[in-house]
Design an enzyme around this catalytic site. Structure first.
Site, PDB file in Angstrom:
ATOM      1  N   ASP B 229       0.836  -1.206   0.000  1.00 40.11           N
ATOM      2  CA  ASP B 229       0.000   0.000   0.000  1.00 40.11           C
ATOM      3  C   ASP B 229       0.872   1.258   0.000  1.00 40.11           C
ATOM      4  OD1 ASP B 229      -2.620   1.509   0.660  1.00 40.11           O
ATOM      5  OD2 ASP B 229      -1.306   2.038   2.335  1.00 40.11           O
ATOM      6  N   LYS B 233       1.613   4.223  -3.059  1.00 39.08           N
ATOM      7  CA  LYS B 233       1.558   5.677  -2.877  1.00 39.08           C
ATOM      8  C   LYS B 233       2.865   6.337  -3.329  1.00 39.08           C
ATOM      9  CE  LYS B 233      -1.868   5.243   0.776  1.00 39.08           C
ATOM     10  NZ  LYS B 233      -2.070   4.951   2.218  1.00 39.08           N
TER      11      LYS B 233
END
Lengths: 370, 370
Positions: B229, B233
């Site tokens: 995750d 980003k």
């Protein structure tokens, strides 16, 4: 795409940095046809009367040798800009209140305005209302009003106003905004009352002199120490948060100019007298230290209580405000959605390059909406 | 003004919060004529086939009792949306990669996209290029491409991507971006290795279980602990900074899943085995403490060195990253103009309301450009 005309008033520190950034932006985006038609300072100006555009490559020396006076403001300037054969963005890089007070006329004529000038947005509420009732991103959305953006009026290039506007527009409830809004005040208290507690024994007056010598203050440091600059920024934030603050002096502002020195006739006379009051400031600093805190010059607005205030407060050494460095600003937004931990924006809040960047960012916002 | 049509895919936590915020925005801005024409979840949908618009007042119960399947994706959905008699904004509130891989088709058809879904922007660079060559705010500026905005794909409602874009567009040079990009990882290390040093004797595994129970992790905590995750980003930030990162796994990512547990068949089996590795994590924490530091799970990208990495690092207790609270994110932009002190954005970077706010903020950006 047709041409986008740009008129720039003010060619000092911010103005110079802005023009340089604009020239570079323009050459990276040739299809926008950015066309400068006016660069003016108080006595002289470069003008492109036929709207064909000024070259930005030698503008500084061209302006230095120019003899043409700027078009009279506002009437002639308004006439020149509103006759341009395409959209016009007026960039006001001054801090002139007279220019700001004419924004409503320019906006009503469909001229867009981008500016770091706080005066238009932090003076009387009537001027604020005049501006936003004339602007396309105000009440004149369906008319021919121009857009107005002034991100750099608070925190220079930091995303302060855009963040606040988005919080409000998306329906969040602003509870409180608090922060250090002045690079000068930040530098001054970070040196006078550092986290370490040890500033080498300097008194407050000595710190003011040092800040002035390093270029962190206005030529006359009283213009920083009276707190009005911070009060103007709070006025803008309050109004964008829905509090119709009538003027930048309609709420408590703690001036750091001792009342005995208010009548000083010059900056020199003021600075000469200031050391006599070092004891008072040292006491405030020592009192704060006794409870593990430091003093900082902050502004805050509490939307629920409709309170705005500017002045010295104590902050725990572990707090974000106490931990600030150099001349950085910090702005904390306490809102319903963000709860106990605020949304924080932090960084340099003054300086020609970052201020110019905020202005150019606004110009880009206008361009994207054309 | 003519109607603005909105199609919403996904009605989970973020979707629900978004629809509620949209309903409220729409009623505050009736002149925009926001007209929802599709609300879909995996099996059922509310559709307004004649484009007259769905009511948002009872959408949740309407959808709960709906039996109509959603239009097939992408073909039927694309047909339905591109036949609308006005501008259409597609709001993708899923985290579905299949939906994201169709963005280029929708954008090419002039449909605008706003989404918190990271997949379109952090998967293969080909998909990224496909999206931005089709988008009006990409290479299709002069064609009929739709706008695409995905602020909430990094830091939820925090102004992260908009700030980065403005730095880049105004010509600043990004040197480094560093921060805590995961609310889960933030919470986890703020509880496992607090500034005070004392977490009540909890081992890392116990902190993971607690974070899961409090709803801070994905249903399967491995989906947070593998670091992907955060890597997604960083991929987005890197690409916006000009580094054409090929995929979210093309740079070093430190997974917090012990290699011995990689074959665990379920979240339960994984959590049962995790305490056996507490010693390793405690040692990292103690080593950091010995030098006055704490460990935090961070992502960083160095534009000059073209380096991107994600993993555990030590930070001095006085640093902003160490001082983070709760599940907050912090993102520091080091740039040429900002110099030694970065521009910092900090606050909640996860949660339905703030994520939905980021999506609604993007929708407003599209509306302002129509």
């Amino acid at each position: 795409m047709s041409k986008i005309y740009v008129a720039i008033i003010g060619a000092g520190g911010v103005g110079k940095a802005f023009i340089s950034q604009l020239a570079s932006y323009s050459s990276r985006n040739p299809s926008l046809n950015i066309t400068p038609i006016l660069i003016s300072r108080s006595k002289t100006a470069l003008i492109s009367p036929d709207y064909s555009g000024l070259s930005l490559s030698n503008w500084a020396s061209d302006l230095a040798s120019a003899t043409t006076p700027p078009p009279a403001f506002p009437t002639e300037t308004l006439k020149f800009l509103s006759t341009a054969p395409g959209p016009v963005i007026l960039v006001d890089n001054t801090s002139d209140e007279a220019i700001a007070s004419s924004y409503p006329q320019f906006l009503s004529a469909g001229i867009h305005i981008v500016t770091p000038n706080k005066k238009g947005f932090s003076s009387s509420i009537d001027l604020w209302n005049g501006i936003y009732s004339a602007a396309k991103n105000g009440d004149n959305a369906n008319g021919k009003g121009g857009f107005v953006f002034h991100e750099a009026s608070v925190g220079a290039g930091l995303p302060v106003l855009s963040t606040l506007k988005e919080l409000v527009e998306t329906g969040d409830k602003i509870r409180k905004i608090e922060g250090v809004f002045s690079g000068t005040m930040s530098f001054l208290f970070n040196s006078f009352a550092p986290l370490s507690g040890d500033n080498g024994g300097k008194g407050f007056a000595e710190c003011v002199v040092q800040a002035k010598e390093l270029g962190y203050t206005e030529p006359d440091p009283r213009d920083d120490l009276n707190g009005l600059d911070v009060a103007r920024k709070l006025t803008i934030l309050a109004r964008l948060s829905g509090l119709a603050v009538p003027s930048p002096t309609s709420f408590p502002i703690q001036s750091l100019i001792p009342s005995e020195l208010e009548t000083a006739k010059s900056a020199e006379e003021f600075l000469e007298g200031l050391p006599r009051f070092d004891g008072e400031m040292t006491k405030k600093k020592t009192d704060a230290e006794a409870s593990g805190s430091v003093i900082r010059y902050v502004g805050s607005l509490n939307v629920e209580r409709k309170e705005v205030k500017v002045g010295l407060e104590s902050f725990a050494k572990s707090s974000s405000i106490a931990g600030l460095q150099g001349s950085d600003n910090i702005i904390s937004f306490y809102t319903e959605r963000y709860g106990a931990n605020p949304l924080i924006v932090q960084g340099a809040g003054a300086g020609a390059e970052v201020t110019a960047m905020g202005v150019l960012g606004d110009l880009i916002k206008v361009v994207q909406r054309l």
